[in-house]
Design an enzyme around this catalytic site. Structure first.
Site, mmCIF file in Angstrom:
data_model
loop_
_atom_site.group_PDB
_atom_site.id
_atom_site.type_symbol
_atom_site.label_atom_id
_atom_site.label_comp_id
_atom_site.label_asym_id
_atom_site.label_seq_id
_atom_site.Cartn_x
_atom_site.Cartn_y
_atom_site.Cartn_z
ATOM 1 N N ALA A 125 9.250 -16.527 29.253
ATOM 2 C CA ALA A 125 9.533 -17.963 29.355
ATOM 3 C C ALA A 125 10.705 -18.166 30.310
ATOM 4 C CB ALA A 125 9.900 -18.519 27.978
ATOM 5 N N GLU A 126 10.675 -19.244 31.057
ATOM 6 C CA GLU A 126 11.705 -19.494 32.059
ATOM 7 C C GLU A 126 13.058 -19.823 31.429
ATOM 8 O OE1 GLU A 126 8.671 -20.515 32.174
ATOM 9 O OE2 GLU A 126 7.861 -20.013 34.138
ATOM 10 N N GLY B 84 17.083 -13.937 0.793
ATOM 11 C CA GLY B 84 17.130 -14.499 -0.564
ATOM 12 C C GLY B 84 16.557 -13.515 -1.572
ATOM 13 N N GLY C 77 12.829 -11.358 2.241
ATOM 14 C CA GLY C 77 13.936 -11.662 3.130
ATOM 15 C C GLY C 77 15.281 -11.690 2.403
ATOM 16 N N CYS D 211 11.310 -19.109 -6.075
ATOM 17 C CA CYS D 211 11.421 -19.375 -7.521
ATOM 18 C C CYS D 211 12.837 -19.810 -7.885
ATOM 19 C CB CYS D 211 11.026 -18.101 -8.275
ATOM 20 S SG CYS D 211 11.288 -18.200 -10.044
ATOM 21 N N ASP E 34 11.448 -13.704 10.655
ATOM 22 C CA ASP E 34 12.649 -14.203 11.339
ATOM 23 C C ASP E 34 13.538 -13.101 11.933
ATOM 24 O OD1 ASP E 34 11.863 -16.749 10.569
ATOM 25 O OD2 ASP E 34 13.068 -16.715 8.731
ATOM 26 N N ARG F 197 0.841 -1.210 0.000
ATOM 27 C CA ARG F 197 0.000 0.000 0.000
ATOM 28 C C ARG F 197 0.870 1.251 0.000
ATOM 29 N NH1 ARG F 197 -1.623 2.841 4.728
ATOM 30 N NH2 ARG F 197 -3.415 4.232 4.384
ATOM 31 N N LYS G 219 7.245 -25.028 41.805
ATOM 32 C CA LYS G 219 6.738 -24.477 40.544
ATOM 33 C C LYS G 219 6.297 -25.639 39.656
ATOM 34 C CE LYS G 219 8.028 -20.626 37.588
ATOM 35 N NZ LYS G 219 7.384 -20.892 36.355
HETATM 36 P P1 ATP Z 1 12.378 -15.863 4.057
HETATM 37 O O1 ATP Z 1 13.224 -15.091 5.028
HETATM 38 O O2 ATP Z 1 10.962 -15.831 4.412
HETATM 39 O O3 ATP Z 1 12.906 -17.237 3.768
HETATM 40 P P2 ATP Z 1 13.619 -15.053 1.604
HETATM 41 O O4 ATP Z 1 13.433 -13.875 0.737
HETATM 42 O O5 ATP Z 1 14.956 -15.216 2.259
HETATM 43 O O6 ATP Z 1 12.440 -15.040 2.673
HETATM 44 P P3 ATP Z 1 14.198 -17.266 -0.179
HETATM 45 O O7 ATP Z 1 13.392 -18.446 -0.543
HETATM 46 O O8 ATP Z 1 15.558 -17.457 0.374
HETATM 47 O O9 ATP Z 1 13.282 -16.389 0.786
HETATM 48 O O10 ATP Z 1 14.365 -16.340 -1.484
HETATM 49 C C1 ATP Z 1 13.238 -15.936 -2.231
HETATM 50 C C2 ATP Z 1 13.570 -15.997 -3.690
HETATM 51 O O11 ATP Z 1 14.624 -15.071 -3.978
HETATM 52 C C3 ATP Z 1 14.108 -17.335 -4.169
HETATM 53 O O12 ATP Z 1 13.084 -18.263 -4.403
HETATM 54 C C4 ATP Z 1 14.804 -16.940 -5.450
HETATM 55 O O13 ATP Z 1 13.886 -16.752 -6.507
HETATM 56 C C5 ATP Z 1 15.382 -15.563 -5.072
HETATM 57 N N1 ATP Z 1 16.784 -15.721 -4.661
HETATM 58 C C6 ATP Z 1 17.249 -16.291 -3.536
HETATM 59 N N2 ATP Z 1 18.596 -16.292 -3.507
HETATM 60 C C7 ATP Z 1 19.001 -15.706 -4.658
HETATM 61 C C8 ATP Z 1 20.270 -15.410 -5.229
HETATM 62 N N3 ATP Z 1 21.409 -15.717 -4.604
HETATM 63 N N4 ATP Z 1 20.284 -14.808 -6.431
HETATM 64 C C9 ATP Z 1 19.135 -14.500 -7.066
HETATM 65 N N5 ATP Z 1 17.921 -14.750 -6.577
HETATM 66 C C10 ATP Z 1 17.833 -15.335 -5.395
#
Ligand code: ATP
Length: 322
Positions: free
Chosen positions: A187-188, A105, A103, A74, A128, A22, A214
């Site tokens: 949490a303990e 990736g 995230g 992907c 995370d 948004r 406890k």
């Molecule tokens: P989460 O923290 O929830 O796992 P994330 O963004 O880290 O989220 P990933 O599955 O690691 O999740 O990455 C999402 C997508 O980003 C992957 O499926 C891929 O398409 C792309 N990706 C991940 N690593 C790379 C990379 N080194 N180079 C290019 N694309 C990437």
């Protein structure tokens, strides 16, 4: 003709992704861009699942969990051929800048797009909180809130049955969900990657608590530090106490974003678009000491994990009355 700016969500979904979408769409409009929504992360870039997303399309989404753009992991985008397809789609739609919400990736993917000439800004969204360049990622606060509300329910039943509740929470290699929920829940005992693992010490504490009368205790196990099921088994084997494992799993990713998530998502989205409006790609937005900032995606990804020294010390003091 107005310039086009693309936005996608990628990786695991998080509460607050919609608030970020948004924000990007409204800030795009404010900066004279047309926003193009890409479905299912990088998969939608490859398949050409692209359509205009107007300010009225994001009217009622700030409070919604999940992501209206869907998300995906992907593999094809990790290949040269997949990336080339994605770049071709971006060019075919005349998209001149991208906002990637996800995230680590997804950030790596954003860096690839930027390196190939598409100015791209990355917005941190993962429950995370495992992107240490920023103090907080979108969705983390909602996840902690969800965990502490589950802890209260679990404590009730553990109390009635005089059991130890061993709760495995998410976080990938980061212990923040367990650490924050351990302090706020409370949490303990916590088992997190940032703290030396000493299950025998935890067992000793649980036994001495029981001797002192406890009847229930909670142990939070961050997924990056071990398995809830194995930890519960170990506690039972070593102490004879009844220990039940509960793996919270995907419930931590669902539900409405917290106010803090919505605020961060809103700031990050606006800041990302303003960077692109000024021609600054290759940046990651974040928040540090309550200040919004941006830095190179590469630098953001290279940031060392937080030691969490101060929060660990606070936890040590607060868990003394276990
Ligand atoms: P989460 O923290 O929830 O796992 P994330 O963004 O880290 O989220 P990933 O599955 O690691 O999740 O990455 C999402 C997508 O980003 C992957 O499926 C891929 O398409 C792309 N990706 C991940 N690593 C790379 C990379 N080194 N180079 C290019 N694309 C990437």
């Amino acid at each position: 003709m107005r310039k086009k700016l693309g936005v996608l969500t990628s990786g695991g979904d998080t509460p607050g992704m919609n608030a970020a979408i948004r924000s990007v769409v409204l800030a795009a409009d404010d900066n004279g861009f047309v926003a193009m929504g890409i479905k299912k992360g990088y998969a939608g870039l490859i398949s050409g699942d692209v359509s205009r997303i107007k300010p009225e399309d994001v009217r009622d989404i700030a409070n919604m969990g999940g992501t209206i753009l869907k998300t995906a992991r992907c593999r094809e985008f990790m290949t040269d051929a997949g990336r080339q397809k994605a770049l071709n789609v971006i060019k075919a739609y005349n998209i001149e800048g991208m906002v990637v919400i996800g995230g680590d990736g997804s950030f790596a993917g954003a860096e690839v797009l930027d390196r190939h000439g598409i100015p791209t800004v990355a917005v941190p969204a993962t429950i995370d909180n495992d992107l240490p360049y920023t103090d907080f990622t979108i969705g983390f606060d909602a996840a902690v809130n969800l965990v502490i509300s589950e802890m209260a329910k679990i404590r009730d039943t553990m109390n009635s049955h005089e059991r130890i509740g061993v709760i495995e929470v998410m976080g990938n290699q980061c212990g923040d969900i367990a650490l924050y929920a351990g302090i706020a829940g409370p949490a303990e005992n916590i088992v997190i990657p940032e703290k030396e693992k000493d299950l025998d010490e935890i067992c000793d504490r649980l036994v001495s608590e029981r001797i002192k009368g406890k009847t229930a205790s909670l142990v939070l196990v961050a997924e990056g530090a071990g398995s809830g099921i194995e930890t519960a088994q170990y506690i039972h084997d070593m102490t004879g106490l009844e220990a039940k494992a509960i793996v919270l799993g995907y419930t931590q990713r669902g539900g409405s974003p917290s106010a803090a998530d919505r605020m961060r998502a809103s700031s990050f989205g606006i800041h990302a678009v303003q960077l692109l409006a000024r021609g600054n790609g290759g940046r990651a937005v974040g928040i540090r000491n309550n200040n919004l900032f941006d830095e190179e995606i590469k630098a953001a990804l290279a940031t060392e994990p937080r030691a969490q020294t101060q929060l660990l010390e606070e936890y040590r003091i607060l868990s003394r009355n276990g």
